[in-house]
Write a protein that holds these residues in place. Structure first.
Motif, PDB file in Angstrom:
ATOM      1  N   ASP A  12       0.770  -1.238  -0.175  1.00 35.63           N
ATOM      2  CA  ASP A  12       0.091  -0.056  -0.053  1.00 35.63           C
ATOM      3  C   ASP A  12       1.077   1.255   0.103  1.00 35.63           C
ATOM      4  O   ASP A  12       0.306   2.355  -0.349  1.00 35.63           O
ATOM      5  N   VAL A  13       2.159   1.089   0.499  1.00 36.32           N
ATOM      6  CA  VAL A  13       2.985   2.358   0.507  1.00 36.32           C
ATOM      7  C   VAL A  13       4.070   2.396  -0.664  1.00 36.32           C
ATOM      8  O   VAL A  13       4.877   3.166  -0.871  1.00 36.32           O
ATOM      9  N   GLY A  14       3.831   1.371  -1.746  1.00 33.71           N
ATOM     10  CA  GLY A  14       4.623   1.388  -2.827  1.00 33.71           C
ATOM     11  C   GLY A  14       5.820   0.299  -3.243  1.00 33.71           C
ATOM     12  O   GLY A  14       6.650   0.679  -3.679  1.00 33.71           O
ATOM     13  N   TYR A  15       5.745  -0.544  -1.911  1.00 35.50           N
ATOM     14  CA  TYR A  15       6.995  -1.481  -1.775  1.00 35.50           C
ATOM     15  C   TYR A  15       6.284  -2.854  -2.151  1.00 35.50           C
ATOM     16  O   TYR A  15       5.931  -3.538  -1.285  1.00 35.50           O
ATOM     17  N   GLU A  16       6.127  -3.224  -3.597  1.00 32.42           N
ATOM     18  CA  GLU A  16       5.646  -4.245  -4.001  1.00 32.42           C
ATOM     19  C   GLU A  16       6.552  -5.823  -3.769  1.00 32.42           C
ATOM     20  O   GLU A  16       7.683  -5.601  -4.498  1.00 32.42           O
ATOM     21  N   LYS A  17       6.364  -6.531  -2.875  1.00 35.06           N
ATOM     22  CA  LYS A  17       7.250  -7.806  -2.582  1.00 35.06           C
ATOM     23  C   LYS A  17       6.556  -9.007  -2.983  1.00 35.06           C
ATOM     24  O   LYS A  17       6.113  -9.736  -2.057  1.00 35.06           O
ATOM     25  N   VAL A  18       6.433  -9.127  -4.070  1.00 38.14           N
ATOM     26  CA  VAL A  18       5.250 -10.261  -4.765  1.00 38.14           C
ATOM     27  C   VAL A  18       5.927 -11.594  -4.063  1.00 38.14           C
ATOM     28  O   VAL A  18       5.333 -12.427  -3.715  1.00 38.14           O
ATOM     29  N   ASN A  19       7.222 -11.821  -4.690  1.00 44.97           N
ATOM     30  CA  ASN A  19       7.823 -13.259  -4.618  1.00 44.97           C
ATOM     31  C   ASN A  19       7.912 -13.441  -3.103  1.00 44.97           C
ATOM     32  O   ASN A  19       7.839 -14.682  -2.731  1.00 44.97           O
ATOM     33  N   GLU A  20       8.364 -12.383  -2.187  1.00 43.43           N
ATOM     34  CA  GLU A  20       8.593 -12.773  -0.772  1.00 43.43           C
ATOM     35  C   GLU A  20       7.141 -13.052  -0.154  1.00 43.43           C
ATOM     36  O   GLU A  20       7.184 -13.911   0.836  1.00 43.43           O
ATOM     37  N   TYR A  21       6.204 -12.245  -0.730  1.00 40.89           N
ATOM     38  CA  TYR A  21       4.992 -12.617  -0.308  1.00 40.89           C
ATOM     39  C   TYR A  21       4.435 -13.942  -0.357  1.00 40.89           C
ATOM     40  O   TYR A  21       4.097 -14.699   0.592  1.00 40.89           O
ATOM     41  N   GLU A  22       4.433 -14.414  -1.724  1.00 39.03           N
ATOM     42  CA  GLU A  22       4.131 -15.622  -2.228  1.00 39.03           C
ATOM     43  C   GLU A  22       4.944 -16.924  -1.359  1.00 39.03           C
ATOM     44  O   GLU A  22       4.267 -17.817  -1.187  1.00 39.03           O
ATOM     45  N   GLU A  23       6.365 -16.552  -1.222  1.00 37.83           N
ATOM     46  CA  GLU A  23       7.099 -17.577  -0.545  1.00 37.83           C
ATOM     47  C   GLU A  23       6.782 -17.655   0.737  1.00 37.83           C
ATOM     48  O   GLU A  23       6.409 -18.919   1.536  1.00 37.83           O
ATOM     49  N   THR A  24       6.346 -16.782   1.525  1.00 44.97           N
ATOM     50  CA  THR A  24       5.655 -16.538   2.773  1.00 44.97           C
ATOM     51  C   THR A  24       4.300 -17.260   2.940  1.00 44.97           C
ATOM     52  O   THR A  24       4.116 -18.182   3.756  1.00 44.97           O
ATOM     53  N   LEU A  25       3.485 -17.082   2.019  1.00 46.97           N
ATOM     54  CA  LEU A  25       2.172 -17.582   2.139  1.00 46.97           C
ATOM     55  C   LEU A  25       2.117 -19.070   1.988  1.00 46.97           C
ATOM     56  O   LEU A  25       1.532 -19.888   2.541  1.00 46.97           O
ATOM     57  N   ASN A  37      -8.182 -18.758   6.144  1.00 48.33           N
ATOM     58  CA  ASN A  37      -7.734 -17.609   5.590  1.00 48.33           C
ATOM     59  C   ASN A  37      -6.469 -17.761   4.678  1.00 48.33           C
ATOM     60  O   ASN A  37      -6.355 -17.033   3.563  1.00 48.33           O
ATOM     61  N   LEU A  38      -5.699 -18.682   5.084  1.00 43.75           N
ATOM     62  CA  LEU A  38      -4.590 -18.813   4.238  1.00 43.75           C
ATOM     63  C   LEU A  38      -4.957 -19.266   2.897  1.00 43.75           C
ATOM     64  O   LEU A  38      -4.493 -19.182   1.796  1.00 43.75           O
ATOM     65  N   LEU A  39      -6.023 -20.600   3.107  1.00 47.92           N
ATOM     66  CA  LEU A  39      -6.386 -21.040   1.629  1.00 47.92           C
ATOM     67  C   LEU A  39      -7.106 -20.057   0.817  1.00 47.92           C
ATOM     68  O   LEU A  39      -6.872 -20.156  -0.399  1.00 47.92           O
ATOM     69  N   ASP A  40      -7.747 -19.251   1.393  1.00 47.42           N
ATOM     70  CA  ASP A  40      -8.457 -18.056   0.519  1.00 47.42           C
ATOM     71  C   ASP A  40      -7.432 -17.188  -0.210  1.00 47.42           C
ATOM     72  O   ASP A  40      -7.409 -16.847  -1.373  1.00 47.42           O
ATOM     73  N   LEU A  41      -6.389 -16.807   0.588  1.00 47.33           N
ATOM     74  CA  LEU A  41      -5.183 -16.135   0.106  1.00 47.33           C
ATOM     75  C   LEU A  41      -4.493 -16.770  -1.007  1.00 47.33           C
ATOM     76  O   LEU A  41      -4.156 -16.098  -1.945  1.00 47.33           O
ATOM     77  N   GLU A  42      -4.303 -18.118  -0.880  1.00 46.63           N
ATOM     78  CA  GLU A  42      -3.691 -18.891  -1.843  1.00 46.63           C
ATOM     79  C   GLU A  42      -4.507 -18.779  -3.144  1.00 46.63           C
ATOM     80  O   GLU A  42      -3.726 -18.885  -4.100  1.00 46.63           O
ATOM     81  N   ALA A  45      -5.489 -13.779  -6.703  1.00 49.01           N
ATOM     82  CA  ALA A  45      -4.321 -12.825  -7.172  1.00 49.01           C
ATOM     83  C   ALA A  45      -3.806 -12.028  -6.340  1.00 49.01           C
ATOM     84  O   ALA A  45      -4.260 -11.741  -5.190  1.00 49.01           O
ATOM     85  N   PHE A  46      -2.226 -11.740  -6.409  1.00 52.78           N
ATOM     86  CA  PHE A  46      -1.657 -10.925  -5.538  1.00 52.78           C
ATOM     87  C   PHE A  46      -2.320  -9.569  -5.246  1.00 52.78           C
ATOM     88  O   PHE A  46      -2.539  -9.328  -4.024  1.00 52.78           O
ATOM     89  N   LYS A  47      -2.814  -8.914  -6.004  1.00 54.65           N
ATOM     90  CA  LYS A  47      -3.359  -7.443  -5.559  1.00 54.65           C
ATOM     91  C   LYS A  47      -4.642  -7.867  -4.841  1.00 54.65           C
ATOM     92  O   LYS A  47      -4.821  -7.033  -4.013  1.00 54.65           O
ATOM     93  N   ASP A  48      -5.379  -8.826  -5.309  1.00 52.20           N
ATOM     94  CA  ASP A  48      -6.696  -8.952  -4.235  1.00 52.20           C
ATOM     95  C   ASP A  48      -6.317  -9.436  -2.887  1.00 52.20           C
ATOM     96  O   ASP A  48      -7.073  -8.920  -2.037  1.00 52.20           O
ATOM     97  N   ALA A  49      -5.369 -10.142  -2.952  1.00 49.32           N
ATOM     98  CA  ALA A  49      -4.778 -10.875  -1.694  1.00 49.32           C
ATOM     99  C   ALA A  49      -4.351  -9.629  -0.680  1.00 49.32           C
ATOM    100  O   ALA A  49      -4.721  -9.386   0.472  1.00 49.32           O
ATOM    101  N   MET A  50      -3.696  -8.446  -1.407  1.00 53.96           N
ATOM    102  CA  MET A  50      -3.369  -7.375  -0.674  1.00 53.96           C
ATOM    103  C   MET A  50      -4.523  -6.606  -0.162  1.00 53.96           C
ATOM    104  O   MET A  50      -4.360  -6.320   1.081  1.00 53.96           O
ATOM    105  N   PHE A  51      -5.615  -6.697  -0.955  1.00 54.54           N
ATOM    106  CA  PHE A  51      -6.698  -5.875  -0.420  1.00 54.54           C
ATOM    107  C   PHE A  51      -7.367  -6.660   0.599  1.00 54.54           C
ATOM    108  O   PHE A  51      -7.809  -5.992   1.653  1.00 54.54           O
TER     109      PHE A  51
END
Length: 138
Positions: A12-25, A37-42, A45-51
């Protein structure tokens, strides 16, 4: 979930960490496959998950200490690699996005005012405030 919340705030503040997020999830989901919650996030899509995470941070209970450790560990490299004025703007924005229940606690509150020192030319004090926040959990 605390670490995932951090990625949503950074996004939300401009630092998009897609790979790190996906690895963590993926790691969290493999350790706890029955967490809805984790299943839903899996499945998002990345942007939807962020929201969605921005919603969850305000409705779920979470470990504030763990969240703080995760947040500070993720923003330390941003502090080291950025112009302090730009970093300050991003951190103030991040602070505005924090849940009301924690934004006035230390070290989070520091993010709301540390860059004020730049307005009167005191970069050293600004750096000291940020470093206090970033090292709060060490």
């Amino acid at each position: 979930m605390e670490e995932l919340f951090v990625y949503s705030l950074l996004y939300d503040v401009g630092y998009e960490k897609v790979n790190e997020y996906e690895e963590t999830l993926n790691r969290l989901f493999l350790n706890n496959p029955e967490d809805r919650n984790l299943l839903d996030l899996e499945e998002m899509a990345f942007k939807d998950a962020m929201f969605h995470l921005r919603h969850l941070i305000n409705v779920l209970s979470f470990d504030t200490m763990e969240f703080g450790k995760q947040l500070m560990s993720k923003i330390k490299p941003l502090y080291d690699g950025n112009n302090i004025a730009d970093f300050g703007k991003a951190m103030y924005r991040l602070w505005t996005l924090l849940p009301e229940k924690i934004k006035l606690e230390e070290p989070f509150y520091i993010l709301s005012y540390a860059d004020d020192c730049l307005g009167y030319g005191n970069e050293k004090q600004c750096q000291e405030l940020y470093e206090n926040a970033l090292n709060y959990y060490d």
